[in-house]
Enzyme design. Sequence first.
Site, PDB file in Angstrom:
ATOM      1  N   ASP A   1       0.815  -1.216   0.000  1.00  0.00           N
ATOM      2  CA  ASP A   1       0.000   0.000   0.000  1.00  0.00           C
ATOM      3  C   ASP A   1       0.848   1.265   0.000  1.00  0.00           C
ATOM      4  O   ASP A   1       2.068   1.223   0.206  1.00  0.00           O
ATOM      5  CB  ASP A   1      -0.961  -0.002   1.208  1.00  0.00           C
ATOM      6  CG  ASP A   1      -0.302  -0.472   2.505  1.00  0.00           C
ATOM      7  OD1 ASP A   1       0.945  -0.417   2.593  1.00  0.00           O
ATOM      8  OD2 ASP A   1      -1.010  -0.896   3.413  1.00  0.00           O
TER       9      ASP A   1
ATOM     10  N   ASP B   1      -7.343  -2.013  13.941  1.00  0.00           N
ATOM     11  CA  ASP B   1      -8.730  -2.323  13.577  1.00  0.00           C
ATOM     12  C   ASP B   1      -8.841  -3.650  12.822  1.00  0.00           C
ATOM     13  O   ASP B   1      -9.880  -3.956  12.244  1.00  0.00           O
ATOM     14  CB  ASP B   1      -9.344  -1.176  12.752  1.00  0.00           C
ATOM     15  CG  ASP B   1      -8.621  -0.955  11.416  1.00  0.00           C
ATOM     16  OD1 ASP B   1      -7.663  -1.702  11.108  1.00  0.00           O
ATOM     17  OD2 ASP B   1      -9.017  -0.036  10.679  1.00  0.00           O
TER      18      ASP B   1
ATOM     19  N   HIS C   1      -7.084  -4.563  10.163  1.00  0.00           N
ATOM     20  CA  HIS C   1      -6.830  -4.517   8.716  1.00  0.00           C
ATOM     21  C   HIS C   1      -5.528  -5.208   8.333  1.00  0.00           C
ATOM     22  O   HIS C   1      -4.598  -5.299   9.133  1.00  0.00           O
ATOM     23  CB  HIS C   1      -6.860  -3.070   8.172  1.00  0.00           C
ATOM     24  CG  HIS C   1      -5.739  -2.189   8.606  1.00  0.00           C
ATOM     25  ND1 HIS C   1      -5.875  -0.822   8.773  1.00  0.00           N
ATOM     26  CD2 HIS C   1      -4.426  -2.442   8.892  1.00  0.00           C
ATOM     27  CE1 HIS C   1      -4.723  -0.300   9.126  1.00  0.00           C
ATOM     28  NE2 HIS C   1      -3.827  -1.260   9.199  1.00  0.00           N
TER      29      HIS C   1
ATOM     30  N   GLU D   1      -9.708  -1.695   5.349  1.00  0.00           N
ATOM     31  CA  GLU D   1     -10.370  -1.304   6.584  1.00  0.00           C
ATOM     32  C   GLU D   1     -11.602  -2.169   6.825  1.00  0.00           C
ATOM     33  O   GLU D   1     -12.109  -2.817   5.907  1.00  0.00           O
ATOM     34  CB  GLU D   1     -10.753   0.183   6.496  1.00  0.00           C
ATOM     35  CG  GLU D   1      -9.578   1.123   6.252  1.00  0.00           C
ATOM     36  CD  GLU D   1      -8.605   1.214   7.423  1.00  0.00           C
ATOM     37  OE1 GLU D   1      -8.469   0.247   8.201  1.00  0.00           O
ATOM     38  OE2 GLU D   1      -7.948   2.265   7.567  1.00  0.00           O
TER      39      GLU D   1
HETATM   40  C1  F6R Z   1       1.513  -1.285   6.129  1.00  0.00           C
HETATM   41  C2  F6R Z   1       0.245  -2.002   6.231  1.00  0.00           C
HETATM   42  C3  F6R Z   1      -0.567  -2.000   7.498  1.00  0.00           C
HETATM   43  C4  F6R Z   1       0.278  -2.252   8.751  1.00  0.00           C
HETATM   44  C5  F6R Z   1      -0.601  -2.194  10.001  1.00  0.00           C
HETATM   45  C6  F6R Z   1       0.215  -2.321  11.267  1.00  0.00           C
HETATM   46  O1  F6R Z   1       2.058  -1.403   4.837  1.00  0.00           O
HETATM   47  O2  F6R Z   1      -0.173  -2.571   5.269  1.00  0.00           O
HETATM   48  O3  F6R Z   1      -1.579  -2.967   7.392  1.00  0.00           O
HETATM   49  O4  F6R Z   1       0.883  -3.509   8.651  1.00  0.00           O
HETATM   50  O5  F6R Z   1      -1.301  -1.001  10.025  1.00  0.00           O
HETATM   51  O6  F6R Z   1       1.045  -1.208  11.411  1.00  0.00           O
HETATM   52  P1  F6R Z   1       2.170  -1.152  12.538  1.00  0.00           P
HETATM   53  O7  F6R Z   1       3.136  -2.212  12.219  1.00  0.00           O
HETATM   54  O8  F6R Z   1       2.774   0.230  12.408  1.00  0.00           O
HETATM   55  O9  F6R Z   1       1.465  -1.382  13.842  1.00  0.00           O
END
Ligand code: F6R
Length: 262
Positions: free
Chosen positions: A67, A136, A138, A143
């Site tokens: 992403d 959340d 994801h 989301e």
């Molecule tokens: C990032 C991504 C997100 C993160 C998730 C956890 O490329 O795709 O799904 O893996 O938001 O983020 P952290 O590791 O910062 O808690």
Amino acid sequence: MRVIIRKTYEEMSKEAAALVKKRLQQKPNLVLGLATGSTPLGLYRELIRLHQEENLSFKNVRTFNLDEYYGLAPTHQQSYRYFMDTNLFNHLDIDKKNTRVPDGMAADVEAFCLAYEEAIRRSGGIDLQVLGIGGDGHIGFNEPGSSLASRTRLVALDEQTINDNARFFARKEDVPRFAITMGVGTVLEVREIILLVNGAKKAEILARAIEGPVTSLISASALQFHQRVSVFLDEPAASALKRVAYYRFSEEAEKKIGREIF
Ligand code: F6R
């Protein structure tokens, strides 16, 4: 699912890196799917160490990131392209031409998303995808409520994600409201998945994702439909799981028979 639990973040990151190394040795032109955020930093540090100290080569590796924030240029310090360059690619022998991150400045987003999916297909498909989980539930930026069949597309970020990610920006208002993300359906097509989760804050959502019912409200729960998922956890992240004793037993059994049990 393989669920591998280690005492510390450091140890879980090393364990995950050992799996990447093994796959890379089996297939030097591996197609890797990558994530950003805090969670994979330990894995990336260990991959850099393996490259620098043990000559693990990424010369023929191709990568696709999950992403990118929509509206951020690759030069922006909070863009995921910048993150990947500074935290991983710049320290490896990888050819930057072979690293892809969605283009947050794409003028025609729909055409870009189709082309991204096409590029993944043309590469032969992603062999190994690294994932984290959001507060959340994801994966990528899928989301709650994202279709479990969703593809690469533009999405609006959830309020919780904006709050979670505000820590990286000077002000909460600076966090982009939109992103381009691979879909849940895109992720489910990869050949193998590594899900990394650390810290007590993620314990509850992780337990719901891997031991609860599959629901589009927790996009990580869709991983239950995938045949080759290894979940790497530190002990705090594993603290809400019901089946820890079984996961440990299964890991012991793997060692005895010398093969992975998914
Ligand atoms: C990032 C991504 C997100 C993160 C998730 C956890 O490329 O795709 O799904 O893996 O938001 O983020 P952290 O590791 O910062 O808690």
